[in-house]
Write an enzyme that holds these catalytic residues in place. Structure first.
Site, PDB file in Angstrom:
ATOM      1  N   ASP A 258       0.754  -1.127   0.100  1.00 32.86           N
ATOM      2  CA  ASP A 258      -0.170   0.121   0.040  1.00 32.86           C
ATOM      3  C   ASP A 258       0.917   1.150  -0.177  1.00 32.86           C
ATOM      4  O   ASP A 258       0.103   2.388  -0.261  1.00 32.86           O
ATOM      5  CB  ASP A 258      -0.985   0.188   1.225  1.00 32.86           C
ATOM      6  CG  ASP A 258      -2.056  -0.941   1.235  1.00 32.86           C
ATOM      7  OD1 ASP A 258      -2.215  -1.354  -0.004  1.00 32.86           O
ATOM      8  OD2 ASP A 258      -2.422  -1.279   2.280  1.00 32.86           O
TER       9      ASP A 258
ATOM     10  N   CYS B  86      -0.186   2.655  -8.590  1.00 36.94           N
ATOM     11  CA  CYS B  86      -1.490   1.668  -8.214  1.00 36.94           C
ATOM     12  C   CYS B  86      -1.939   1.154  -9.501  1.00 36.94           C
ATOM     13  O   CYS B  86      -2.684   0.248  -9.425  1.00 36.94           O
ATOM     14  CB  CYS B  86      -2.262   2.235  -7.096  1.00 36.94           C
ATOM     15  SG  CYS B  86      -3.339   3.393  -7.972  1.00 36.94           S
TER      16      CYS B  86
ATOM     17  N   GLY C 150     -13.535  -2.847  -1.861  1.00 38.08           N
ATOM     18  CA  GLY C 150     -14.054  -3.012  -0.470  1.00 38.08           C
ATOM     19  C   GLY C 150     -12.939  -4.056   0.284  1.00 38.08           C
ATOM     20  O   GLY C 150     -11.905  -4.446  -0.478  1.00 38.08           O
TER      21      GLY C 150
ATOM     22  N   ARG D 255      -2.349  -5.817 -11.996  1.00 39.97           N
ATOM     23  CA  ARG D 255      -1.125  -7.030 -11.942  1.00 39.97           C
ATOM     24  C   ARG D 255      -2.119  -8.472 -12.100  1.00 39.97           C
ATOM     25  O   ARG D 255      -1.639  -9.201 -12.933  1.00 39.97           O
ATOM     26  CB  ARG D 255      -0.409  -6.971 -10.611  1.00 39.97           C
ATOM     27  CG  ARG D 255       0.640  -7.899 -10.508  1.00 39.97           C
ATOM     28  CD  ARG D 255       1.216  -7.988  -9.078  1.00 39.97           C
ATOM     29  NE  ARG D 255       0.182  -8.139  -8.024  1.00 39.97           N
ATOM     30  CZ  ARG D 255      -0.406  -9.184  -7.733  1.00 39.97           C
ATOM     31  NH1 ARG D 255       0.102 -10.312  -8.284  1.00 39.97           N
ATOM     32  NH2 ARG D 255      -1.496  -9.345  -6.591  1.00 39.97           N
ATOM     33  N   ARG D 256      -3.150  -8.460 -11.098  1.00 40.63           N
ATOM     34  CA  ARG D 256      -3.867  -9.905 -11.309  1.00 40.63           C
ATOM     35  C   ARG D 256      -4.255  -9.910 -12.635  1.00 40.63           C
ATOM     36  O   ARG D 256      -4.549 -10.939 -13.295  1.00 40.63           O
ATOM     37  CB  ARG D 256      -4.883  -9.925 -10.156  1.00 40.63           C
ATOM     38  CG  ARG D 256      -3.844  -9.954  -8.757  1.00 40.63           C
ATOM     39  CD  ARG D 256      -5.128 -10.214  -7.879  1.00 40.63           C
ATOM     40  NE  ARG D 256      -4.326 -10.226  -6.485  1.00 40.63           N
ATOM     41  CZ  ARG D 256      -4.894  -9.902  -5.346  1.00 40.63           C
ATOM     42  NH1 ARG D 256      -5.790  -9.046  -5.393  1.00 40.63           N
ATOM     43  NH2 ARG D 256      -4.265 -10.075  -4.226  1.00 40.63           N
TER      44      ARG D 256
END
Length: 313
Positions: free
Chosen positions: A84, A245, A152, A133-134
């Site tokens: 993060d 990010c 969330g 990335r995923r």
């Protein structure tokens, strides 16, 4: 330290963040029983915003309020997930990463209500994830599956999955589910050579004010040197690539039996059609991160990273 003291720990107020603080509290109780802990929790802009994190600028959405409290002297230590912490800029002036805790499981995993592995999911299955990335690696290896945005905390994502109206499965971090006591939901941990992890995966960092030497010394005693070296290598790579990010960057550093570090990194296009890989070894983490970043830049990483993307790591 022989005298009793109070340590104020700043954190997000999500269930996972509070569980992470409990880990720090347990370490302190074991190694420094004279230290009392006061947890100061707060809601961050990333917690309040339910849209695409890129719309917030993607920089420190889950850390800046905690960092501000640290700099203001309202807390003595900030607890962050390394993934993060923005990698495209230095840590806030006046602060220092004082300790990296021993690393947890770095793998991503599939969560499927019926217990299916990712290889057995039927074509068209909706996979909840907003991490570019995923998404890129999902599209690379399983192009018949459909990524669907999800936001969330882990508990709310699980609740949405169980409701059954938006997702057929989720991609989540093994370490996150373990921290909130939901390891029972893990259906299929995915090998790191297939789904290369996010930089800093499975790692918690304790951040202090640079001039607070007593707290820095106290916190440093909780750190794990091996994790620190691996994390520095990964974050050096991220900083040189100026990843944020919404950058499809994946990397994992591992310590070899002879003490050298190995760093494998991957930069992808979001559609998974272009994949750049680099894997090198070195004794020094700064040298290693720099070398692997340079190898990826020579392959064209800058052009890939400058393409528009959306989501989070």
């Amino acid at each position: 330290m022989s005298d009793s003291r109070l340590l104020r720990i700043g954190t997000r107020n999500s269930p996972m963040a509070l569980a992470q603080v409990e880990r720090v509290r347990a370490l302190l109780a074991d190694r420094h029983p004279e230290v009392a802990v006061d947890v100061v929790s707060m809601t961050t802009s990333g917690d309040r915003w339910h849209g695409d994190l890129a719309a917030l600028g993607g920089k420190g959405a889950f850390t800046k309020e905690v960092d501000a409290a640290l700099l203001a002297g309202d807390v003595d230590v900030a607890v962050h997930c390394v993934k993060d912490v923005p990698g495209d800029r230095p840590v806030p002036a006046g602060t220092v990463m004082a300790a990296y805790l021993a690393r947890d499981d770095v793998r991503d995993c599939l969560v499927h209500p019926g217990g299916l592995s990712i290889e057995r999911l039927p074509a068209g299955s909706r996979i909840g994830t907003s991490a570019v990335r995923r998404i890129a690696q999902l599209t690379l290896h399983w192009p018949h599956l459909v990524p669907v945005p999800v936001r969330g905390n882990a508990n709310s994502r699980l609740a949405k999955l169980d409701a059954g109206d938006t997702y057929d499965a989720l991609l989540l971090a093994v370490s996150g589910l373990e921290r909130i006591g939901r390891a029972d939901r893990i259906t299929h941990p995915i090998d790191v050579d297939t789904m290369v992890p996010a930089i800093g995966s499975g790692t918690l960092v304790l951040q202090c004010r640079d001039d607070d030497t007593s707290t820095r010394d106290l916190v440093a005693s909780l750190g794990d040197p091996r994790t620190a070296r691996e994390t520095v290598a990964e974050r050096t790579l991220l900083h040189i690539l100026q990843g944020n990010c919404h950058s499809p960057i994946a990397a994992l550093a591992r310590t070899e039996p002879d003490g050298r570090l190995g760093l494998r990194a991957r930069v992808l296009s979001v559609d998974g059609k272009t994949v750049l890989d680099a894997h090198e070894w070195a004794a020094d983490p700064l040298t290693l991160g720099t070398s692997v970043a340079a190898a990826l830049l020579r392959q064209g990483a800058r052009e890939l990273l400058d393409l528009p993307a959306h989501g989070s790591v």
